[in-house]
Design an enzyme around this catalytic site. Structure first.
Site, PDB file in Angstrom:
ATOM      1  N   ASP A 118      -3.377   6.210  -2.203  1.00  0.00           N
ATOM      2  CA  ASP A 118      -4.087   5.554  -1.106  1.00  0.00           C
ATOM      3  C   ASP A 118      -3.472   5.841   0.258  1.00  0.00           C
ATOM      4  OD1 ASP A 118      -1.763   4.106  -1.606  1.00  0.00           O
ATOM      5  OD2 ASP A 118      -2.796   2.336  -2.346  1.00  0.00           O
TER       6      ASP A 118
ATOM      7  N   ASN B 279      -1.671  -9.751  -6.525  1.00  0.00           N
ATOM      8  CA  ASN B 279      -3.001 -10.211  -6.965  1.00  0.00           C
ATOM      9  C   ASN B 279      -3.589  -9.261  -8.020  1.00  0.00           C
ATOM     10  OD1 ASN B 279      -3.706  -7.997  -5.462  1.00  0.00           O
ATOM     11  ND2 ASN B 279      -4.933  -9.090  -3.955  1.00  0.00           N
TER      12      ASN B 279
ATOM     13  N   HIS C 279      -3.727  -5.925  -7.769  1.00  0.00           N
ATOM     14  CA  HIS C 279      -4.339  -4.680  -7.297  1.00  0.00           C
ATOM     15  C   HIS C 279      -3.525  -3.470  -7.730  1.00  0.00           C
ATOM     16  CE1 HIS C 279      -2.035  -5.148  -3.275  1.00  0.00           C
ATOM     17  NE2 HIS C 279      -1.683  -3.947  -3.696  1.00  0.00           N
TER      18      HIS C 279
ATOM     19  N   GLU D 289      -8.696  -3.973  -4.744  1.00  0.00           N
ATOM     20  CA  GLU D 289      -8.515  -5.415  -4.689  1.00  0.00           C
ATOM     21  C   GLU D 289      -9.340  -6.098  -5.788  1.00  0.00           C
ATOM     22  OE1 GLU D 289      -6.255  -6.593  -2.960  1.00  0.00           O
ATOM     23  OE2 GLU D 289      -6.209  -5.865  -0.902  1.00  0.00           O
TER      24      GLU D 289
HETATM   25  C1  GLP Z   1       0.604  -1.772  -1.918  1.00  0.00           C
HETATM   26  C2  GLP Z   1       0.150  -0.380  -2.414  1.00  0.00           C
HETATM   27  C3  GLP Z   1       0.154  -0.314  -3.907  1.00  0.00           C
HETATM   28  C4  GLP Z   1       1.465  -0.903  -4.397  1.00  0.00           C
HETATM   29  C5  GLP Z   1       1.444  -2.394  -4.164  1.00  0.00           C
HETATM   30  C6  GLP Z   1       2.753  -3.085  -4.505  1.00  0.00           C
HETATM   31  O1  GLP Z   1      -0.361  -2.462  -1.239  1.00  0.00           O
HETATM   32  N1  GLP Z   1      -1.108   0.076  -1.919  1.00  0.00           N
HETATM   33  O2  GLP Z   1      -0.023   1.029  -4.322  1.00  0.00           O
HETATM   34  O3  GLP Z   1       1.617  -0.670  -5.755  1.00  0.00           O
HETATM   35  O4  GLP Z   1       1.011  -2.719  -2.879  1.00  0.00           O
HETATM   36  O5  GLP Z   1       3.695  -2.916  -3.503  1.00  0.00           O
HETATM   37  P1  GLP Z   1       5.239  -3.159  -3.691  1.00  0.00           P
HETATM   38  O6  GLP Z   1       5.730  -2.060  -4.553  1.00  0.00           O
HETATM   39  O7  GLP Z   1       5.820  -3.069  -2.311  1.00  0.00           O
HETATM   40  O8  GLP Z   1       5.402  -4.487  -4.324  1.00  0.00           O
END
Ligand code: GLP
Length: 249
Positions: free
Chosen positions: A67, A136, A138, A143
């Protein structure tokens, strides 16, 4: 879903990197799906170290990231392109033209989503997809409520995700409102998935992942139906699962 429990963030990162290294070393050419966020930083650090110690070359590797934020250029320190350059690409021998991330600055975002999806097809699909998980549920930026049959698309970020990611920005207002993400079906088409989860913040969502039915309200729940998923999680992330004595292997 295979679950590997590790002690802490460091062990999670080392195990994940070892898995990726074995994969890359065993393939003549391969396409890795990569993730951003706080979770994979240690994994990338271990991959860079392995490269420096001549344990691997990435010359034959192609990458597609999950992304990118809309409106942030590659030079913006909070863009995922910038993150990938800083944390991995600048320090290994992957040819820059092999690395792909959606362009969040594209004039026509719908067209960019189509282009990205086609690009993945042209690369022969993702061999090994690295994933984190949002609190959540995702995956990528898909989402809750995203269709399981979605391909690369434009999303409006939820306030929960924007505030979870605000820690990377100097001002929470600067967190973009939209992003381009691979869709759930795009992710599910990967041949293999490696999901990492570390820390107490992920305990509740991991518990749901193992106990709730497959439902679009928990995007990651679809992973229960993928034939080749490995989850590497630390004891904090698995604490709720263990407290409730959920049988997971
Ligand atoms: C972000 C990214 C995801 C990631 C997630 C968790 O929003 N777009 O690809 O896996 O949130 O983030 P973190 O690893 O900082 O907990």
């Amino acid at each position: 879903m295979r679950v590997i429990e590790v002690k802490d963030y460091r062990e999670m990162s080392e195990r994940a990197a070892a898995h990726i290294l074995d994969y890359v070393n065993g393939m003549k050419s391969c396409t890795l799906g990569l993730a951003t966020g706080g979770t994979p930083i240690g994994t990338y650090r271990s991959l860079v170290e392995a490269y420096r110690n001549k344990k691997v070359s990435f010359h034959h590797v192609y990458t597609v990231n999950l992304d990118e934020y809309v409106g942030l250029s590659a030079a913006h320190p909070n863009s995922y392109r910038f993150y990938m350059q800083e944390n991995l690409f600048n320090h290994i021998d992957i040819p820059s033209e092999h690395t792909h991330i959606p362009n969040g600055m594209a004039a026509d975002l719908a067209e960019e989503c189509r282009r990205y999806e086609e690009l993945i097809e042209r690369l022969g699909g993702v061999d090994l997809q690295l994933l984190g998980i949002g609190i959540n549920g995702h995956i990528g930026f898909n989402e809750p409520g995203t269709s399981f049959s979605s391909r690369t698309h434009l999303v409006k970020l939820t306030e929960s995700t924007r505030s979870a990611n605000a820690r990377f920005f100097s001002n929470p207002e600067e967190v973009p409102t939209h992003a381009i993400t691979m869709g759930i079906e795009t992710i599910m088409r990967s041949r293999e998935i490696l999901l990492l989860a570390g820390g107490i913040k992920k305990a509740e969502i991991l518990y749901k992942l193992f106990t709730e039915p497959v439902d679009e309200q928990i995007p990651a729940s679809i992973l229960q139906t993928h034939p080749n998923v490995t989850i590497i999680a630390d004891s904090e992330a698995l604490s709720r699962v263990k407290e409730k004595k959920v049988f997971i292997v």
